[in-house]
Every structure is written in C-alpha cells, then in structure tokens.
Design a protein around this motif. Structure first.
Motif, PDB file in Angstrom:
ATOM      1  N   THR A 197       0.747  -1.196   0.081  1.00  0.00           N
ATOM      2  CA  THR A 197       0.106  -0.074   0.017  1.00  0.00           C
ATOM      3  C   THR A 197       0.921   1.282   0.007  1.00  0.00           C
ATOM      4  O   THR A 197       0.433   2.197  -0.420  1.00  0.00           O
ATOM      5  CB  THR A 197      -1.025   0.052   1.112  1.00  0.00           C
ATOM      6  OG1 THR A 197      -0.291   0.215   2.380  1.00  0.00           O
ATOM      7  CG2 THR A 197      -1.798  -1.269   1.317  1.00  0.00           C
ATOM      8  N   GLY A 198       2.127   1.420   0.333  1.00  0.00           N
ATOM      9  CA  GLY A 198       2.821   2.402   0.600  1.00  0.00           C
ATOM     10  C   GLY A 198       2.548   3.148   1.852  1.00  0.00           C
ATOM     11  O   GLY A 198       3.118   3.969   2.018  1.00  0.00           O
ATOM     12  N   LEU A 199       1.772   2.727   2.723  1.00  0.00           N
ATOM     13  CA  LEU A 199       1.372   3.524   3.830  1.00  0.00           C
ATOM     14  C   LEU A 199       2.448   3.438   4.805  1.00  0.00           C
ATOM     15  O   LEU A 199       2.490   4.316   5.822  1.00  0.00           O
ATOM     16  CB  LEU A 199      -0.169   3.101   4.177  1.00  0.00           C
ATOM     17  CG  LEU A 199      -1.242   3.118   3.491  1.00  0.00           C
ATOM     18  CD1 LEU A 199      -2.568   2.514   3.915  1.00  0.00           C
ATOM     19  CD2 LEU A 199      -1.636   4.639   3.233  1.00  0.00           C
ATOM     20  N   PHE A 200       3.203   2.373   5.393  1.00  0.00           N
ATOM     21  CA  PHE A 200       3.806   1.997   6.315  1.00  0.00           C
ATOM     22  C   PHE A 200       5.239   1.709   5.947  1.00  0.00           C
ATOM     23  O   PHE A 200       6.271   1.691   7.013  1.00  0.00           O
ATOM     24  CB  PHE A 200       3.282   0.996   7.067  1.00  0.00           C
ATOM     25  CG  PHE A 200       1.750   0.902   7.257  1.00  0.00           C
ATOM     26  CD1 PHE A 200       1.363   1.988   8.315  1.00  0.00           C
ATOM     27  CD2 PHE A 200       0.740   0.259   6.832  1.00  0.00           C
ATOM     28  CE1 PHE A 200      -0.223   2.071   8.751  1.00  0.00           C
ATOM     29  CE2 PHE A 200      -0.663   0.693   6.863  1.00  0.00           C
ATOM     30  CZ  PHE A 200      -1.093   1.267   7.689  1.00  0.00           C
ATOM     31  N   MET A 201       5.667   1.439   4.822  1.00  0.00           N
ATOM     32  CA  MET A 201       6.953   1.091   4.506  1.00  0.00           C
ATOM     33  C   MET A 201       8.142   2.216   4.659  1.00  0.00           C
ATOM     34  O   MET A 201       7.751   3.454   4.499  1.00  0.00           O
ATOM     35  CB  MET A 201       6.912   0.657   3.028  1.00  0.00           C
ATOM     36  CG  MET A 201       8.458  -0.115   2.582  1.00  0.00           C
ATOM     37  SD  MET A 201       9.043  -1.452   3.441  1.00  0.00           S
ATOM     38  CE  MET A 201       7.874  -2.656   2.843  1.00  0.00           C
ATOM     39  N   ASP A 202       9.047   1.610   5.399  1.00  0.00           N
ATOM     40  CA  ASP A 202      10.124   2.599   5.609  1.00  0.00           C
ATOM     41  C   ASP A 202       9.702   3.661   6.563  1.00  0.00           C
ATOM     42  O   ASP A 202      10.414   4.772   6.731  1.00  0.00           O
ATOM     43  CB  ASP A 202      10.709   3.358   4.354  1.00  0.00           C
ATOM     44  CG  ASP A 202      11.346   2.351   3.351  1.00  0.00           C
ATOM     45  OD1 ASP A 202      11.931   1.041   3.893  1.00  0.00           O
ATOM     46  OD2 ASP A 202      11.108   2.520   2.155  1.00  0.00           O
ATOM     47  N   LYS A 203       8.566   3.430   7.475  1.00  0.00           N
ATOM     48  CA  LYS A 203       8.269   4.436   8.494  1.00  0.00           C
ATOM     49  C   LYS A 203       8.840   3.995   9.808  1.00  0.00           C
ATOM     50  O   LYS A 203       9.110   2.694   9.852  1.00  0.00           O
ATOM     51  CB  LYS A 203       6.432   4.413   8.396  1.00  0.00           C
ATOM     52  CG  LYS A 203       6.012   4.990   7.183  1.00  0.00           C
ATOM     53  CD  LYS A 203       6.465   6.457   6.790  1.00  0.00           C
ATOM     54  CE  LYS A 203       5.789   6.976   5.537  1.00  0.00           C
ATOM     55  NZ  LYS A 203       4.453   7.009   5.575  1.00  0.00           N
TER      56      LYS A 203
END
Length: 319
Positions: A197-203
């Motif tokens: 989703t790109g919401l949480f990656m690398d966060k």
C-alpha cells in the motif's frame, strides 16, 4: 488478447501480524478490525486456535469468536472462513495460522516413503488454505507466531549454529502472499516488513491502533468498484437443496450461457460459491458443462449443506 489501461479496484485487505508470544498480535488485530469496520465489532470474527485467548479482549466490543480444536487441518480453516462469510462477517482474524503449518509438518513427518517427494502431497493442502484467504471477499488478518532462527556458519572447520533473529512459524515466503505484514515486538511496537500500500513502508516503528485500521480501510476504498460478473439467485428460489436430482442437466430453461468462460474458471467459481443458491445460478448459467461438471456441483452442494450444520460459531465471552 486485449490491452487495457491499469486501474486499481477497491480491495479487501489481506494482511498478517507476526511476533512472539506476548507481543500483542491478537489485541492489535482487534484494533485493526475496529478501524476496518468503523467500530462495528458485530461484523468482526476471530477464528481462535489459541485456546480461548480471543475472549480475553471482550471488553473491546461484541465481536464474534469461532473456536477451532485440533487437528488444525487446512480444510478446517477453510470451513471456518466460509462459516464467517456466510454469517455476513466483514473482517476475519485468523489467530493463528501457525497451527495449520504445524499440522502440515506433522502430517508430512507421518508419511511413509521419500521425504522430499512427500512434499507433493502437502503442497495442495497448503494451497487450498492460502487460496481461500486470498480469494475471500472479506478483509482477513492472520497472525503468526515467531521463533528464534539460526544459520550454520563455518568456524575453525566446524559448522556452528548462530542466531540470526526471529522467523515466523510458517513456510518460507508466506509473507509474499499478503498485502501488508507487520512485525510486532515484545513491547508492542510494529514495523512493516512488507507493504504494497505504501502507507507504512520505511516508516518508524509505531503502536497499532484503530486509526491504523481506518487508514488501511481508506486505501482499500480508494479504488474503483468492481462490477459483478454474474447475478446469483435468491435463497428462496432453492426449493430442493437436498434432492438427488438437484443438478439435472438438460433442463430447457438452462440456456443463459457465457461461452467465453473456460472450464477452469467455472470450476473456480464452483469451489468458491458460498450458498446453494449461488451454486445453482452458476449451474444454470453454463448448460454446456452441466453433465461434465456434475460431480463437482454435487460435491460442493454436499459441502455447503454440511456447513449449514456447523455449530461452533459464538459471540465472544459465551461458550
């Protein structure tokens, strides 16, 4: 063959939480489900293999619990998921799927003959389970236990096992099947190790809350609606579900066929049908396959009738 522009349709999230005992996988899953349903816990179900651990959080709301008992076969998980789907559940929490993998490992060990070739008998069972998760039309959150992982490193001419971190109690590569995978540590902090989703990656690491579920729900609903490929008949139209001639080929009114549909696609629709009415609608739609696929129709009908007698569905806190 025909080219088309790419487009993202509305989705039902398939996600996993992995962590050690006490990391809060069940609690975090319930918070995610709360966000995914906008707080409507009555449309949430926990398929519990952890000896009643799902009931520990009954104070959160009136979610449902379906308790599984050993042996934790893939077929039993599939039946439980279909019971939840039939009940109108919107979010299913599989707590946990590690028990299914433990069962498959034990089953493999019990087989006589060549250990390597015996995996060919295990793979179809696991595929049945994974396909049901991926093809379900509801949100699914799966939890997985982790254990210490080791690798063998050579030192002074000897191979010595060394710790390399935690590993999910599941087959290698299972994370590729999910849209999101959260790793939850013993302090309940989560980080995304897989995120389409790109919401949480690398966060940075964070604590999962119901707001996390709402954020995922917004992503799921941001696509375009998918048009239904067929219309099912109503339950009331089925008057002879237990009749042996229920699937009688050649009826004159069975003429609404779609000749572009392959046999494999029809078999897939048969295997994923959730009600006898839906199964009958598929049968009527393809008269040219009625005779050839009659055994598959009858087998699915018997399975659905058996599901209607499945009596292990309850609300949390009440056995």
């Amino acid at each position: 063959m025909q080219l088309r522009q790419s487009e993202r349709k509305k989705a039902k999230i398939k996600m996993a939480l992995q962590g050690s005992a006490g990391s809060g996988k069940t609690y975090s899953s319930l918070l995610l489900a709360q966000g995914l349903t906008n707080g409507n816990f009555s449309t949430v179900a926990v398929i519990d293999t952890e000896n009643g651990s799902a009931d520990l959080y009954a104070h959160l709301g009136n979610y449902n619990v379906l308790s599984l008992t050993p042996p934790f076969t893939p077929q039993k998980y599939v039946e439980a998921i279909e019971v939840c789907e039939k009940a109108g559940i919107e979010v299913i929490i599989l707590d946990s799927i590690s028990h299914c993998w433990d069962y498959l490992l034990d089953y493999h060990s019990s087989l006589a003959g060549n250990s390597f070739t015996n995996w060919a008998k295990i793979k179809p069972l696991e595929k049945l389970f994974i396909d049901k998760i991926l093809q379900s039309n509801v949100h699914i959150i799966a939890t997985m236990r982790t254990k210490q992982d080791y690798v063998l490193n050579q030192k002074d001419g000897k191979f010595i096992p060394e710790k390399v971190g935690l590993k999910a109690v599941q087959r290698d590569g299972i994370d590729f099947e999910f849209t999101i995978v959260f790793d939850v540590d013993i302090k309940h902090f989560a980080v995304s190790s897989k995120d389409r989703t790109g919401l949480f990656m690398d966060k940075p690491e964070f604590i999962i809350t119901s707001e996390t579920g709402k954020k995922i729900l917004d992503w799921c609903n941001s696509g375009i609606a998918e048009t239904a490929s067929f219309t099912t008949s109503s339950e009331s139209s089925v008057t002879s579900a237990n009749s042996t001639d229920y699937f009688a080929p050649g009826d004159a009114h069975f003429s609404n066929s779609n000749n572009n549909m392959s046999k494999d696609s029809i078999l897939n629709r048969i295997s994923t049908s959730n009600t006898i009415a839906e199964l009958l609608a598929i049968y009527k739609q393809y008269p040219e396959y009625q005779q050839e696929l009659k055994p598959e129709y009858e087998a699915r009908k018997s399975f659905l009738i058996k599901l209607s007698n499945f009596q292990n569905f309850s609300t949390n806190g009440h056995r």
